[in-house]
Design an enzyme around this catalytic site. Structure first.
Site, short mmCIF file in Angstrom:
data_model
loop_
_atom_site.label_atom_id
_atom_site.label_comp_id
_atom_site.label_asym_id
_atom_site.label_seq_id
_atom_site.Cartn_x
_atom_site.Cartn_y
_atom_site.Cartn_z
CG HIS A 130 3.23 0.72 -5.50
ND1 HIS A 130 3.44 1.74 -4.61
CD2 HIS A 130 3.81 -0.38 -4.95
CE1 HIS A 130 4.10 1.29 -3.55
NE2 HIS A 130 4.34 0.01 -3.74
N GLY B 121 0.82 -1.22 0.00
CA GLY B 121 0.00 0.00 0.00
C GLY B 121 0.84 1.26 0.00
CB SER C 159 5.68 3.34 0.64
OG SER C 159 5.10 2.66 -0.45
NE ARG C 160 10.77 1.21 5.16
CZ ARG C 160 10.47 -0.04 4.81
NH1 ARG C 160 10.53 -0.38 3.54
NH2 ARG C 160 10.11 -0.93 5.72
P1 AMP Z 1 6.11 -2.41 -1.61
O1 AMP Z 1 4.73 -1.90 -1.53
O2 AMP Z 1 7.16 -1.42 -1.30
O3 AMP Z 1 6.27 -3.72 -0.90
O4 AMP Z 1 6.37 -2.75 -3.14
C1 AMP Z 1 5.47 -3.52 -3.89
C2 AMP Z 1 6.06 -3.76 -5.24
O5 AMP Z 1 6.29 -2.52 -5.88
C3 AMP Z 1 7.42 -4.50 -5.18
O6 AMP Z 1 7.47 -5.45 -6.22
C4 AMP Z 1 8.40 -3.38 -5.39
O7 AMP Z 1 9.61 -3.81 -5.98
C5 AMP Z 1 7.63 -2.49 -6.36
N1 AMP Z 1 8.14 -1.12 -6.32
C6 AMP Z 1 8.29 -0.32 -5.24
N2 AMP Z 1 8.83 0.86 -5.61
C7 AMP Z 1 9.03 0.80 -6.94
C8 AMP Z 1 9.57 1.70 -7.91
N3 AMP Z 1 10.02 2.90 -7.58
N4 AMP Z 1 9.63 1.30 -9.20
C9 AMP Z 1 9.17 0.07 -9.57
N5 AMP Z 1 8.65 -0.83 -8.71
C10 AMP Z 1 8.58 -0.47 -7.41
#
Ligand code: AMP
Length: 280
Positions: free
Chosen positions: A31, A25, A186-187
């Protein structure tokens, strides 16, 4: 644009055979690119499911879990606009029933390599593998889209799928960045203005390291650039892109970095050498 919302085991059964985008999220443009990719590879009528679940078993610190950004209303709108047909928001008990039956799976070798994530976030990949296997079990995807942003995670998930002999195609999508090169995360929401400015050193250090074709020199230079921005990395290293072992001249390599910048811990990676990041 309407979007189905699945919360329970029963709800999610209608989504079997989907293209899945697993997330925690607080969705951003990174995303969005993954969801659009999922929508583009889905066959007519095939569900495109975004799971939103902040998985407690992959966090090392309770405070990191507690402070993880959450914005369900915005996420719903975002998923619908990006072309998802369903958002799967399971309750904790749906993912991890109280009987403790959902255990972490065996861990692929790539999750335990010295000098990378496991050295700084012990148990993290065990939680990631546990939640991914469970999400795969609940949603039964034909394919799942992951971001290259979390390169080690991508390598680990591919190994997990192969180890468990799951018939799921893992699709990788390139990292989406801010105009100045900072990888979206997100961070990033947790960065104050001063740390936000300093955070671009991660991308800059990777680009500079990409000018050297000796891995040790590249690592040395990258670390120096980070330290000059008062960033002490957990790691800044060049590894084989597929195995994450030491690089060899005839195989593709990546530069990988992790560092705390103020409160959040940021990670990034890029192809090496000849690293190019627009804006840097
Ligand atoms: P997270 O919500 O951070 O667990 O990420 C969910 C998915 O989004 C994971 O497969 C991440 O690698 C991908 N993701 C997060 N940030 C990026 C970004 N800047 N570019 C491409 N994919 C991303």
């Amino acid at each position: 644009m309407t979007i189905a919302i699945a919360r329970t085991l029963e709800d999610v059964q209608a989504q079997h055979g989907c293209v899945l985008v697993p997330t925690m999220g607080a969705l951003h443009r990174g995303h969005r690119a993954l969801i659009e990719r999922a929508a583009s590879i889905a066959d007519a009528g095939q569900p495109v499911v975004v799971s939103v679940f902040v998985n407690p078993t992959q966090f090392n610190e309770q405070s990191d879990f507690d402070s993880y950004p959450r914005n369900p209303k915005r996420d719903h709108r975002f998923c619908a606009e990006a072309g998802a047909t369903c958002i799967f928001e399971p309750a904790l008990e749906t993912v991890y029933p109280a009987d403790g039956s959902v255990r972490p799976p065996p861990l692929p070798e790539a999750a335990r390599l010295p000098g990378l994530e496991d050295a700084f976030r012990p148990g993290h990949f065990s939680g990631v593998c546990q939640v991914c296997r469970r999400l795969f079990e609940l949603t039964r995807p034909v394919s799942a889209v992951f971001g290259e942003k979390d390169w080690q995670q991508l390598v680990v998930i591919r190994a997990l799928v192969s180890m468990l002999e799951l018939n799921i195609e893992i699709v990788a999508h390139e990292t989406i960045r801010e105009d100045d090169g900072l990888a979206m995360s997100s961070r990033n929401e947790l960065l104050g203005p001063n740390h936000r400015r300093r955070a671009i050193a991660l991308a800059r250090a990777m680009v500079e390291a990409g000018r050297h074709d000796d891995p040790k020199e590249a690592e040395h230079l990258g670390r120096r650039i980070l330290l000059a921005s008062r960033i002490r990395p957990d790691y800044f290293c060049v590894r084989d892109a597929e195995t994450l072992l030491q690089p060899s001249p005839d195989r593709p390599a990546r530069v990988l970095v992790a560092a705390r910048v103020g409160v959040p811990r940021l990670i990034d990676n890029a192809p090496w050498p000849g690293t190019r990041i627009p804006g840097c």
